[in-house]
Structures are given as structure tokens and as C-alpha cells.
Design an enzyme around this catalytic site. Structure first.
Site, PDB file in Angstrom:
ATOM      1  N   SER A 124       0.824  -1.209   0.000  1.00 46.01           N
ATOM      2  CA  SER A 124       0.000   0.000   0.000  1.00 46.01           C
ATOM      3  C   SER A 124       0.856   1.255   0.000  1.00 46.01           C
ATOM      4  O   SER A 124       0.319   2.347  -0.160  1.00 46.01           O
ATOM      5  CB  SER A 124      -0.965  -0.002   1.185  1.00 46.01           C
ATOM      6  OG  SER A 124      -0.345  -0.474   2.337  1.00 46.01           O
ATOM      7  N   HIS A 155      -3.335  -3.520  -5.800  1.00 51.31           N
ATOM      8  CA  HIS A 155      -3.614  -3.049  -4.440  1.00 51.31           C
ATOM      9  C   HIS A 155      -5.098  -3.222  -4.099  1.00 51.31           C
ATOM     10  O   HIS A 155      -5.950  -2.464  -4.558  1.00 51.31           O
ATOM     11  CB  HIS A 155      -3.192  -1.570  -4.327  1.00 51.31           C
ATOM     12  CG  HIS A 155      -3.326  -1.007  -2.950  1.00 51.31           C
ATOM     13  ND1 HIS A 155      -3.589   0.314  -2.699  1.00 51.31           N
ATOM     14  CD2 HIS A 155      -3.220  -1.603  -1.731  1.00 51.31           C
ATOM     15  CE1 HIS A 155      -3.650   0.513  -1.396  1.00 51.31           C
ATOM     16  NE2 HIS A 155      -3.441  -0.629  -0.791  1.00 51.31           N
ATOM     17  N   GLU A 187      -6.407  -1.020  -7.091  1.00 51.86           N
ATOM     18  CA  GLU A 187      -5.543  -0.080  -7.804  1.00 51.86           C
ATOM     19  C   GLU A 187      -4.473  -0.902  -8.531  1.00 51.86           C
ATOM     20  O   GLU A 187      -3.708  -1.627  -7.890  1.00 51.86           O
ATOM     21  CB  GLU A 187      -4.872   0.885  -6.819  1.00 51.86           C
ATOM     22  CG  GLU A 187      -5.827   1.897  -6.210  1.00 51.86           C
ATOM     23  CD  GLU A 187      -5.163   2.851  -5.207  1.00 51.86           C
ATOM     24  OE1 GLU A 187      -5.626   3.976  -5.067  1.00 51.86           O
ATOM     25  OE2 GLU A 187      -4.162   2.454  -4.565  1.00 51.86           O
ATOM     26  N   ASN A 237      -4.896   6.503  -0.969  1.00 48.02           N
ATOM     27  CA  ASN A 237      -4.205   6.909   0.257  1.00 48.02           C
ATOM     28  C   ASN A 237      -3.632   8.316   0.169  1.00 48.02           C
ATOM     29  O   ASN A 237      -3.252   8.898   1.168  1.00 48.02           O
ATOM     30  CB  ASN A 237      -3.111   5.907   0.629  1.00 48.02           C
ATOM     31  CG  ASN A 237      -3.711   4.699   1.333  1.00 48.02           C
ATOM     32  OD1 ASN A 237      -4.801   4.782   1.897  1.00 48.02           O
ATOM     33  ND2 ASN A 237      -3.014   3.581   1.293  1.00 48.02           N
TER      34      ASN A 237
HETATM   35  P1  NAI Z   1      -0.455  -9.253   8.047  1.00 44.89           P
HETATM   36  O1  NAI Z   1       0.582  -8.945   9.050  1.00 44.89           O
HETATM   37  O2  NAI Z   1      -1.841  -9.552   8.471  1.00 44.89           O
HETATM   38  O3  NAI Z   1       0.053 -10.500   7.144  1.00 44.89           O
HETATM   39  C1  NAI Z   1       1.332 -10.591   6.590  1.00 44.89           C
HETATM   40  C2  NAI Z   1       1.694 -12.065   6.513  1.00 44.89           C
HETATM   41  O4  NAI Z   1       2.882 -12.207   5.749  1.00 44.89           O
HETATM   42  C3  NAI Z   1       1.986 -12.702   7.868  1.00 44.89           C
HETATM   43  O5  NAI Z   1       1.157 -13.831   8.025  1.00 44.89           O
HETATM   44  C4  NAI Z   1       3.461 -13.046   7.813  1.00 44.89           C
HETATM   45  O6  NAI Z   1       3.771 -14.246   8.495  1.00 44.89           O
HETATM   46  C5  NAI Z   1       3.686 -13.206   6.339  1.00 44.89           C
HETATM   47  N1  NAI Z   1       5.079 -12.992   5.909  1.00 44.89           N
HETATM   48  C6  NAI Z   1       5.932 -12.029   6.302  1.00 44.89           C
HETATM   49  N2  NAI Z   1       7.093 -12.152   5.635  1.00 44.89           N
HETATM   50  C7  NAI Z   1       6.956 -13.197   4.792  1.00 44.89           C
HETATM   51  C8  NAI Z   1       7.813 -13.805   3.833  1.00 44.89           C
HETATM   52  N3  NAI Z   1       9.044 -13.349   3.602  1.00 44.89           N
HETATM   53  N4  NAI Z   1       7.335 -14.861   3.145  1.00 44.89           N
HETATM   54  C9  NAI Z   1       6.111 -15.352   3.370  1.00 44.89           C
HETATM   55  N5  NAI Z   1       5.252 -14.821   4.279  1.00 44.89           N
HETATM   56  C10 NAI Z   1       5.675 -13.740   4.968  1.00 44.89           C
HETATM   57  O7  NAI Z   1      -0.422  -8.033   7.009  1.00 44.89           O
HETATM   58  P2  NAI Z   1      -1.588  -7.527   6.024  1.00 44.89           P
HETATM   59  O8  NAI Z   1      -2.368  -6.496   6.699  1.00 44.89           O
HETATM   60  O9  NAI Z   1      -2.259  -8.696   5.430  1.00 44.89           O
HETATM   61  O10 NAI Z   1      -0.713  -6.777   4.920  1.00 44.89           O
HETATM   62  C11 NAI Z   1       0.022  -7.455   3.948  1.00 44.89           C
HETATM   63  C12 NAI Z   1       0.382  -6.506   2.825  1.00 44.89           C
HETATM   64  O11 NAI Z   1      -0.809  -5.917   2.296  1.00 44.89           O
HETATM   65  C13 NAI Z   1       1.286  -5.358   3.213  1.00 44.89           C
HETATM   66  O12 NAI Z   1       2.128  -5.076   2.133  1.00 44.89           O
HETATM   67  C14 NAI Z   1       0.302  -4.222   3.441  1.00 44.89           C
HETATM   68  O13 NAI Z   1       0.876  -2.955   3.281  1.00 44.89           O
HETATM   69  C15 NAI Z   1      -0.709  -4.494   2.358  1.00 44.89           C
HETATM   70  N6  NAI Z   1      -2.047  -3.951   2.561  1.00 44.89           N
HETATM   71  C16 NAI Z   1      -2.652  -3.997   3.789  1.00 44.89           C
HETATM   72  C17 NAI Z   1      -3.926  -3.495   3.956  1.00 44.89           C
HETATM   73  C18 NAI Z   1      -4.599  -3.553   5.288  1.00 44.89           C
HETATM   74  O14 NAI Z   1      -5.584  -2.843   5.487  1.00 44.89           O
HETATM   75  N7  NAI Z   1      -4.143  -4.364   6.219  1.00 44.89           N
HETATM   76  C19 NAI Z   1      -4.683  -2.898   2.833  1.00 44.89           C
HETATM   77  C20 NAI Z   1      -3.988  -2.979   1.570  1.00 44.89           C
HETATM   78  C21 NAI Z   1      -2.713  -3.453   1.473  1.00 44.89           C
END
Ligand code: NAI
Length: 506
Positions: free
Chosen positions: A123, A144, A156, A194
Site C-alpha cells: 500500500s 492493491h 488499484e 491513500n
Molecule cells: P499481516 O501482518 O496480516 O500479514 C502478513 C503475513 O505475511 C503474515 O502472516 C506473515 O507471516 C507473512 N510474511 C511475512 N514475511 C513473509 C515472507 N518473507 N514470506 C512469506 N510470508 C511472509 O499483514 P496484512 O495487513 O495482510 O498486509 C500485507 C500486505 O498488504 C502489506 O504489504 C500491506 O501494506 C498491504 N495492505 C494492507 C492493507 C490492510 O488494510 N491491512 C490494505 C492494503 C494493502
């Protein structure tokens, strides 16, 4: 451009909140989905979470059990990254860290076929920077999604400097077939949503900081008069102040501290106090059993001792209000004038960005009472109103009585430039206009993104057109003059439209 064929396998890396939701979207569209997470068991937990969500739909008779079983059957948790090698599209949704994402993309490039499209759900990280160390950065594109991915329509599609057009087109078409509303954005800080949404929070936070009205009052005005689903205070309490403040700070720094994106000290203090919103039990409001939300300030009922409403000139965006007041039983008398109402002692006008006291002095009208913009004057249940410091109490009473007779609750707020909804909408349009000027996205995509991504009642550019050529420009020029701050400088496209007497779409 054709969407990905259903036979093509999709891999989602990272099975957190976003990854699991994205896996669900792809599986619902018919793809076999590999779900991988570095944390042991996380991918299975992610799939179980999706199953639980869908089961609720079965319980409510909104989905068939078989359909759910098929979708869940298509999601395959995989423990080794190498198992995603035959995927045609990989979407990474891992931790928001440039170096960790770069390392993952390198590994994926070594594993997957030459034609595999690499998409990232980042994001805030530049797609250009993410692709810079790839062997074939042309295959990397931002995809996105918004949270929760299965429910939010917007995607996006973000192009970095090296992204192949064909790759972006393919992902766009695929998102469309998956039931989403895709828009195309250039890889600039905050992409569309954003960035353009920052003023929605920033202007209300500033109004609160300047003691204009309470958080509950500002929320009620934005919701009821502005037509937004939630006010900025209740919404950021829901998002989490740590998350919202971090986005604002990152956009502010990415644009080299442009004052337009200045983070709020009020929100910073909440973060410092650990009052992160609903998740910590307290933010702007307190949460918990038996705790009641503070109510919006609403003026007490005033006696209505007038029957005649004099309309002097055109009211522009507030013209519909006159019809509503007429329907409430007032005798309407029309005559020439600068676009204002006379009712009893009060002279009422729609805010033009000047403070009421300033405008009253400039126009020689002491009893000036300004009212705010409403998304729809024919249905609004509330209006923010402010009075010049020079105004007599009777003028304020008459103004309240006028609106109350038409069943419009009045929130009397302190005299600040541009009131609440007008100022918010003007700043949203300003940001959208600048994003359009800089080629971040087309005007249509910017408006669509704000509607589909955040449920705004209208896109900021379309809304600006509805208000009429030059209205937003004048409002911002006046606010800028009152504050003497660069933050409110009107965007070049608004200035151009003002002088050309045109709208964004006309
Ligand atoms: P989250 O923390 O809920 O999930 C991330 C997951 O990735 C975790 O389960 C973690 O164990 C895993 N992980 C970390 N490093 C890893 C690797 N090297 N290989 C495999 N798995 C790995 O985070 P969330 O909220 O799901 O966000 C994920 C992405 O989506 C980020 O880039 C965030 O910026 C983006 N995003 C988040 C939004 C939100 O509202 N939470 C909205 C839009 C985008």
C-alpha cells in the site's frame, strides 16, 4: 486485453488479513490458489478463516454449501515456496518492508516461469523501487486490494517505471473478471486513494484542534450533511490511529513535507497515549460495554415567528435548499441580490471559504449567518452553521428556526474558514485535481477509486463540477487567504477551470 484464464494457477504469498482475502477472491473466481506463508500453519489458518467467513453466508442462505466447499477446495496451503513454481500470477501480501519484499521477488523470479506475472499488494512502497533489482521488472505490477479484500470493490493497478503495459492490462482485466472495480495508477506515494483521502481526516482533525466543534459533532455533520458513511473520528477509531497516522506521515514525508499532508498533533498524541481506537478500547471515543458515544451538539428548538423568506439572487449549489424551505411552508419572495437569504433578523449564505466575521465586515452585513455545504439539501438531516462575531443573538435564533422548521438539525460551530463539509470536499477536490495534473491517474479513475475504495458519496472531481465552475477555487482561495497558509493553495487545474469557466468533465 484478456483476463487470466481460469485454468491458470494463482499464488498468494502471505496469509495474513490481506493475503487470505485475496486468496478467497481468486478462488471464488475459479482459480486454483496456492497460499503460502513463512509462519508455520499460517496458510492453513488463513484458509480456515476464509471457510468460516463463507460458512456464515451459507448459514444466512446466501450461498450453497457445495459452492463453499468448491472454493475452499481450490485453496491449497503450501509450506514450501518452491510449490508455487507453476503459478501464472503471484500476488505477494507479506510484511510491508522493501528489502524483505525484494528478496521474495528475487526468489520467485528464480522459481517461476518467464511469463509469470508478479503482483504486489503493497500500500505504500514504490513499485519502481521494488522492481529495480528484478531480472525482469516489466512483469511486476501493483495489485492493491482494500481491506477486507472480498468485500471492497476497488483494486488499484499500479504501474512502476518499468512495468510492461501488457502486464498491467492483463491484471486490470483479471481484476475486472474477479468482480472488482480496477483503476490504473502511476507508482507515486499513496497511489490514488491513500493520497487523495488525506484531507478527509486532516481537515476535521484541524477543526477539532482549533476547538471548532466536538469530534461527535464534526462526525455527525460529515455523515449527515456530507453524505459520507462515517465521520473522520469514528472512522480512524476503527482503522486504528497507529495505522492511519503512519500512512499520513509516510505520504507527508514522501511529498517532501508538503503542508497539505501535515500530520495532526491531536492524532499523534492519541498514538503516544496508546489510544489507538476501538482495538485498544479508546481513541477519540471510548469503547466498551455500557459506554455511550457522546452526542453531537444540536441547537435547541427556537420559536419561529416569521413566515416570509426573502431569496436574494442565486444560491448556486444551495438552490435546492430554497425549494425545501418553500415546502416547509415559508412564503418565498425572490429578488435580485448577491445570493443570500433574509429571514427575520438573519442574513444567511452558503460559505464561500471566508470566515463569517470577515465576510460580514467586507459586505457590511452584521447579522451574517453562514451555513455549510450538504451533499443533498433536499434530504439532509443536519447542517453546520456559524455566525459572524458581529451578529445579534436574534439573528442566530432566526437562522436556527428557519432550518429547524424544515426538519434540519442545526450544529452551531465556531467561526472558521470554509465550515466543515465545504472545506473537506474542497480539499479532497484539490488533492484529486493535483493527482490528475501529475498523471497519477485519469480523472474518471480518481473519482471511481474514491467511491469504490472508500464509499464516498461522489468522486471529488465530479462533486466539484456539481458545485459549479469556480466554486471550489474561490472557497480554497478564501481559506488560503484567511489562514495565510500554502496548505490551502488551489491546484492549478482548479485555477484553470475557474478562468476557463469549465468543469473537469465539461
Ligand atoms: P499481516 O501482518 O496480516 O500479514 C502478513 C503475513 O505475511 C503474515 O502472516 C506473515 O507471516 C507473512 N510474511 C511475512 N514475511 C513473509 C515472507 N518473507 N514470506 C512469506 N510470508 C511472509 O499483514 P496484512 O495487513 O495482510 O498486509 C500485507 C500486505 O498488504 C502489506 O504489504 C500491506 O501494506 C498491504 N495492505 C494492507 C492493507 C490492510 O488494510 N491491512 C490494505 C492494503 C494493502
Amino acid at each position: 486485453m484478456q483476463a487470466l484464464d481460469k485454468q491458470i494457477r494463482v499464488a498468494v504469498i502471505g496469509a495474513g488479513a490481506m493475503g487470505s482475502g485475496i486468496a478467497q477472491v481468486a478462488a471464488q473466481a475459479g482459480h486454483v490458489v496456492y497460499l503460502h506463508d513463512q509462519r508455520e500453519g499460517a496458510a492453513s489458518t488463513g484458509r480456515d478463516g476464509v471457510a468460516k467467513q463463507l460458512q456464515r453466508r451459507v448459514d444466512k442462505n446466501k450461498m450453497q454449501q457445495q459452492e463453499v466447499d468448491d472454493i475452499i477446495g481450490r485453496i491449497h496451503p503450501v509450506s514450501a515456496l518452491s510449490e508455487v513454481a507453476d503459478a501464472g500470477l503471484v500476488i505477494e501480501a507479506i510484511i510491508e518492508d522493501l528489502e524483505i519484499k525484494r528478496a521474495l521477488l528475487n526468489e520467485l523470479e528464480n522459481l517461476c516461469g518467464e511469463d509469470t506475472i508478479m503482483a504486489t499488494n503493497t500500500s505504500s512502497i514504490s513499485i519502481t523501487a521494488l522492481g529495480a533489482r528484478m531480472q525482469r521488472p516489466g512483469r511486476l505490477v501493483g495489485m492493491h486490494f482494500f481491506n477486507p479484500a472480498p468485500l471492497m470493490a476497488l483494486v488499484e493497478v499500479v504501474k512502476g517505471l518499468a512495468t510492461d503495459k501488457a502486464v498491467a492490462d492483463r491484471v486490470y482485466a483479471t481484476a475486472s473478471v474477479w468482480g472488482k472495480k480496477p483503476v490504473v495508477a502511476a507508482s507515486t506515494p499513496g497511489f490514488i486513494v491513500n493520497r487523495v483521502a488525506r484531507p478527509f481526516y486532516a481537515e476535521s482533525f484541524r477543526l477539532l484542534q482549533e476547538q471548532t466543534a466536538s469530534a461527535a459533532t464534526l462526525d455527525a455533520v460529515i455523515r449527515e450533511a456530507g453524505g459520507f458513511r462515517m465521520g473522520p473520528f469514528e472512522l480512524t477509531d476503527l482503522i486504528g490511529h497507529d495505522v492511519n497516522y503512519a500512512v499520513t506521515t509516510s505520504v507527508f514525508n514522501a511529498y517532501y513535507q508538503d503542508p497539505r499532508f501535515l500530520p495532526s498533533l491531536v492524532q499523534k498524541e492519541l498514538v503516544e497515549a496508546g489510544r489507538l481506537g476501538r482495538k485498544s478500547g479508546q481513541g477519540f471515543f471510548s469503547y466498551g460495554e455500557g459506554i455511550e458515544r457522546p452526542v453531537a451538539q444540536t441547537e435547541s428548538a427556537r420559536p419561529c415567528d416569521q413566515t416570509r423568506l426573502i431569496v436574494e439572487g442565486e444560491l448556486g449549489p444551495a438552490a435546492v435548499l430554497v425549494e425545501r424551505l418553500g415546502a416547509a411552508g415559508f412564503e418565498i419572495i425572490e429578488r435580485d441580490g448577491p445570493g443570500q437569504l433574509r429571514f427575520g433578523e438573519a442574513v444567511l449564505a452558503l460559505t464561500d471559504g471566508r470566515m463569517a466575521s470577515e465576510r460580514a465586515a467586507a459586505d457590511g452585513v452584521d447579522n451574517l449567518v453562514l451555513f455549510d455545504l450538504a451533499f443533498d439539501y433536499s434530504t439532509t438531516t443536519r447542517l453546520a452553521v456559524t455566525a459572524a462575531g458581529q451578529a445579534a443573538t436574534k439573528a442566530i435564533d432566526d437562522a436556527c428556526a428557519l432550518f429547524q422548521k424544515a426538519n434540519i438539525a442545526v450544529s452551531l460551530v465556531d467561526d472558521r474558514p470554509g465550515l466543515v463539509v465545504m472545506r473537506t470536499v474542497a480539499m479532497l477536490a484539490n488533492e484529486a485535481a493535483d493527482a490528475a495534473l501529475q498523471g497519477v491517474a485519469s480523472m474518471g479513475d480518481i473519482d471511481l477509486a474514491m467511491r469504490a475504495g472508500l464509499n464516498y458519496p461522489n468522486g471529488p472531481l465530479g462533486w466539484s463540477d456539481l458545485l459549479g465552475a469556480g466554486v471550489v477555487f474561490r472557497v480554497l482561495s478564501n481559506i488560503q487567504n484567511s489562514y495565510g497558509e500554502d496548505r490551502y493553495r488551489p491546484a492549478l487545474l482548479l485555477r484553470k477551470n475557474h478562468f476557463a469557466q469549465k468543469g473537469f468533465y465539461s
